[in-house]
Design an enzyme around this catalytic site. Sequence first.
Site, PDB file in Angstrom:
ATOM      1  N   LYS A  22       0.833  -1.208   0.000  1.00 34.52           N
ATOM      2  CA  LYS A  22       0.000   0.000   0.000  1.00 34.52           C
ATOM      3  C   LYS A  22       0.866   1.256   0.000  1.00 34.52           C
ATOM      4  O   LYS A  22       0.649   2.168  -0.793  1.00 34.52           O
ATOM      5  CB  LYS A  22      -0.892  -0.004   1.261  1.00 34.52           C
ATOM      6  N   ASN A  23       1.853   1.288   0.880  1.00 41.07           N
ATOM      7  CA  ASN A  23       2.621   2.528   1.023  1.00 41.07           C
ATOM      8  C   ASN A  23       3.607   2.766  -0.114  1.00 41.07           C
ATOM      9  O   ASN A  23       4.201   3.830  -0.203  1.00 41.07           O
ATOM     10  CB  ASN A  23       3.361   2.545   2.370  1.00 41.07           C
ATOM     11  N   CYS A 116      -5.709  12.786  12.317  1.00 44.06           N
ATOM     12  CA  CYS A 116      -6.433  11.531  12.234  1.00 44.06           C
ATOM     13  C   CYS A 116      -6.281  10.856  13.575  1.00 44.06           C
ATOM     14  O   CYS A 116      -5.689  11.419  14.485  1.00 44.06           O
ATOM     15  CB  CYS A 116      -5.914  10.666  11.098  1.00 44.06           C
ATOM     16  N   ARG A 121      -0.615  14.696  12.662  1.00 38.98           N
ATOM     17  CA  ARG A 121      -0.010  14.494  11.340  1.00 38.98           C
ATOM     18  C   ARG A 121       0.056  15.767  10.487  1.00 38.98           C
ATOM     19  O   ARG A 121      -0.619  15.893   9.462  1.00 38.98           O
ATOM     20  CB  ARG A 121      -0.734  13.371  10.588  1.00 38.98           C
ATOM     21  N   ASP A 304       4.002   0.852  12.092  1.00 41.03           N
ATOM     22  CA  ASP A 304       2.852   0.150  11.523  1.00 41.03           C
ATOM     23  C   ASP A 304       2.749  -1.304  11.993  1.00 41.03           C
ATOM     24  O   ASP A 304       1.796  -1.998  11.638  1.00 41.03           O
ATOM     25  CB  ASP A 304       2.901   0.199   9.987  1.00 41.03           C
ATOM     26  N   ARG A 396      -8.772  -0.420   4.354  1.00 40.00           N
ATOM     27  CA  ARG A 396      -7.866   0.566   3.754  1.00 40.00           C
ATOM     28  C   ARG A 396      -6.527  -0.068   3.402  1.00 40.00           C
ATOM     29  O   ARG A 396      -5.860   0.368   2.481  1.00 40.00           O
ATOM     30  CB  ARG A 396      -7.593   1.715   4.742  1.00 40.00           C
TER      31      ARG A 396
HETATM   32  C1  UD1 Z   1       3.947   6.937   6.226  1.00 36.40           C
HETATM   33  C2  UD1 Z   1       3.100   5.710   6.018  1.00 36.40           C
HETATM   34  C3  UD1 Z   1       2.503   5.239   7.346  1.00 36.40           C
HETATM   35  C4  UD1 Z   1       3.597   5.040   8.378  1.00 36.40           C
HETATM   36  C5  UD1 Z   1       4.473   6.300   8.487  1.00 36.40           C
HETATM   37  C6  UD1 Z   1       5.664   6.118   9.414  1.00 36.40           C
HETATM   38  C7  UD1 Z   1       2.262   6.023   3.775  1.00 36.40           C
HETATM   39  C8  UD1 Z   1       1.078   6.227   2.897  1.00 36.40           C
HETATM   40  N1  UD1 Z   1       2.036   6.018   5.093  1.00 36.40           N
HETATM   41  O1  UD1 Z   1       3.080   7.965   6.690  1.00 36.40           O
HETATM   42  O2  UD1 Z   1       1.832   4.004   7.110  1.00 36.40           O
HETATM   43  O3  UD1 Z   1       3.000   4.797   9.631  1.00 36.40           O
HETATM   44  O4  UD1 Z   1       4.974   6.653   7.176  1.00 36.40           O
HETATM   45  O5  UD1 Z   1       6.439   5.066   8.989  1.00 36.40           O
HETATM   46  O6  UD1 Z   1       3.376   5.812   3.305  1.00 36.40           O
HETATM   47  N2  UD1 Z   1       5.512  14.776  10.491  1.00 36.40           N
HETATM   48  C9  UD1 Z   1       5.578  16.132  10.745  1.00 36.40           C
HETATM   49  N3  UD1 Z   1       5.495  16.984   9.691  1.00 36.40           N
HETATM   50  C10 UD1 Z   1       5.364  16.545   8.408  1.00 36.40           C
HETATM   51  C11 UD1 Z   1       5.315  15.170   8.160  1.00 36.40           C
HETATM   52  C12 UD1 Z   1       5.383  14.293   9.218  1.00 36.40           C
HETATM   53  O7  UD1 Z   1       5.678  16.548  11.877  1.00 36.40           O
HETATM   54  O8  UD1 Z   1       5.305  17.390   7.490  1.00 36.40           O
HETATM   55  C13 UD1 Z   1       5.567  13.830  11.620  1.00 36.40           C
HETATM   56  C14 UD1 Z   1       4.273  13.022  11.745  1.00 36.40           C
HETATM   57  O9  UD1 Z   1       3.299  13.724  12.465  1.00 36.40           O
HETATM   58  C15 UD1 Z   1       4.745  11.784  12.448  1.00 36.40           C
HETATM   59  C16 UD1 Z   1       6.151  11.598  11.898  1.00 36.40           C
HETATM   60  O10 UD1 Z   1       6.551  12.852  11.356  1.00 36.40           O
HETATM   61  O11 UD1 Z   1       4.812  12.010  13.829  1.00 36.40           O
HETATM   62  C17 UD1 Z   1       6.271  10.532  10.840  1.00 36.40           C
HETATM   63  O12 UD1 Z   1       5.408  10.815   9.777  1.00 36.40           O
HETATM   64  P1  UD1 Z   1       5.742  10.417   8.268  1.00 36.40           P
HETATM   65  O13 UD1 Z   1       7.002   9.637   8.211  1.00 36.40           O
HETATM   66  O14 UD1 Z   1       5.618  11.634   7.444  1.00 36.40           O
HETATM   67  O15 UD1 Z   1       4.531   9.451   7.953  1.00 36.40           O
HETATM   68  P2  UD1 Z   1       3.578   9.479   6.708  1.00 36.40           P
HETATM   69  O16 UD1 Z   1       4.370   9.733   5.475  1.00 36.40           O
HETATM   70  O17 UD1 Z   1       2.396  10.319   6.988  1.00 36.40           O
END
Ligand code: UD1
Length: 422
Positions: A22-23, A116, A121, A304, A396
């Site tokens: 998925k990711n 969420c 996030r 995850d 999902r």
């Molecule tokens: C992706 C994965 C999700 C997984 C996560 C961490 C997808 C579709 N989803 O989510 O399944 O759980 O990686 O491995 O690939 N953060 C900020 N600012 C930002 C972006 C992130 O503060 O602009 C923080 C988030 O709130 C969180 C952390 O960074 O605490 C990690 O998030 P991130 O690695 O960005 O996860 P996703 O890409 O949303």
Amino acid sequence: MDQFVINGGSPLEGEVTVSGAKNAVLPILAATVLGDGQSVINNVPKLHDVKVMKEVLENLGAKVQDDSEQIMIDTSTVNCCEIPENLMRKMRATVFLMGPLVARFGKVKISQPGGCSIGPRPIDLHLKGLEALGVEFKQRHGALEGTVDQLVGAEIHLDFPSVGATENIMMAATKAEGETLIYNAAKEPEIIDLQNYLNRLGASIRGAGTNVIKVKGVQELQAVEYQVIPDRIEAGTFLVAAAITKGNVIIKDVIPEHIEPVIAKLNEAGIEMKVEHNQIEVIGKEDWKGINIKTLPYPGLPTDMQAQLMTFLSLAEDTSIITENIFENRLSHADELRRMGAKIRIEGNTAIVNGVDKLYGTNVRATDLRAGAALVLAGLAAEGETIIENIYHIDRGYEYLEDKLSNLGADIIRKSDFSSED
Ligand code: UD1
């Protein structure tokens, strides 16, 4: 709304094949906007999130054809760059379109994705990265508009190795003028898959899988055919399903290095596994030990898998400590597991899990995708009947979950005729 009804207690036996990740597929589908012509993406899992991404691409003007595990997408008809709020709300991963849309049109308009159930996030790192490449963002009437005449390569230092921000910046930088360096980049296997896909389109990216990614901008990208990697989290979930039911399962189409930390932790708990180059056999045991786990960016233990491991450790012989370091609010499944007899105490971002001999079936509710998977695992191991509500969260991210588990001998059915007002 659909429910799963599980009668626990049967050891899982047999073979199961892991679906596409998925990711990995979500950013790749978003990146089809960058390639001229028709893209063909293979090994695409049938998931709700994939359906939403297709809907968003169609809404932008793309022509999408779907055939079993293959999606054909022609994005030459995409005319511009606004993602409606109702689609943004359906799935957070729509933010992956920001990078490709600014790269192709110099414009993007999205609504700010909300928080969420696993935490707020934010997308500040995505925005900072795109701003460094020259995009100017303005908030207007609740929408976020980004514009740029020409993206220009830059050095970007991420405050945290965010998976999504790394991917968005990589996609935007493919068409920037000059070179982009992303420092403290995320190193997840899905980043490598995106790099491989983008390079097949004609991009020039190196370094995915390390903490520095170098992107040299190019003018043209051409659509290609591509096969998505297997889902390491689905594979990890089946490892735990086999172990927790004391079964014997061969999990096929796995890239074992991608789930090395999960294998290591199950080993530490005393679970026996035979790891081969693309399959893992789990040989179930009567008992396993409590262990401590901490979620970390890759190659650390994935957040995850935290919920599924919490279920597993609630049946361990002694105490385990689980520390969630990635998301702020990702321990809510503990409440549901407690309803099934687990002994778990939460202190901040830590769960102290005292192993019990048995879990008992009851009515529980999935609060997010992986929390839902954790409840399915609990139901498989529990005595009696477990009814899981809100399984749309599970849909999902897990393809044909009940069919795959039934084939392994689990007693699990989906009840679709259940109507609810909530
Ligand atoms: C992706 C994965 C999700 C997984 C996560 C961490 C997808 C579709 N989803 O989510 O399944 O759980 O990686 O491995 O690939 N953060 C900020 N600012 C930002 C972006 C992130 O503060 O602009 C923080 C988030 O709130 C969180 C952390 O960074 O605490 C990690 O998030 P991130 O690695 O960005 O996860 P996703 O890409 O949303």
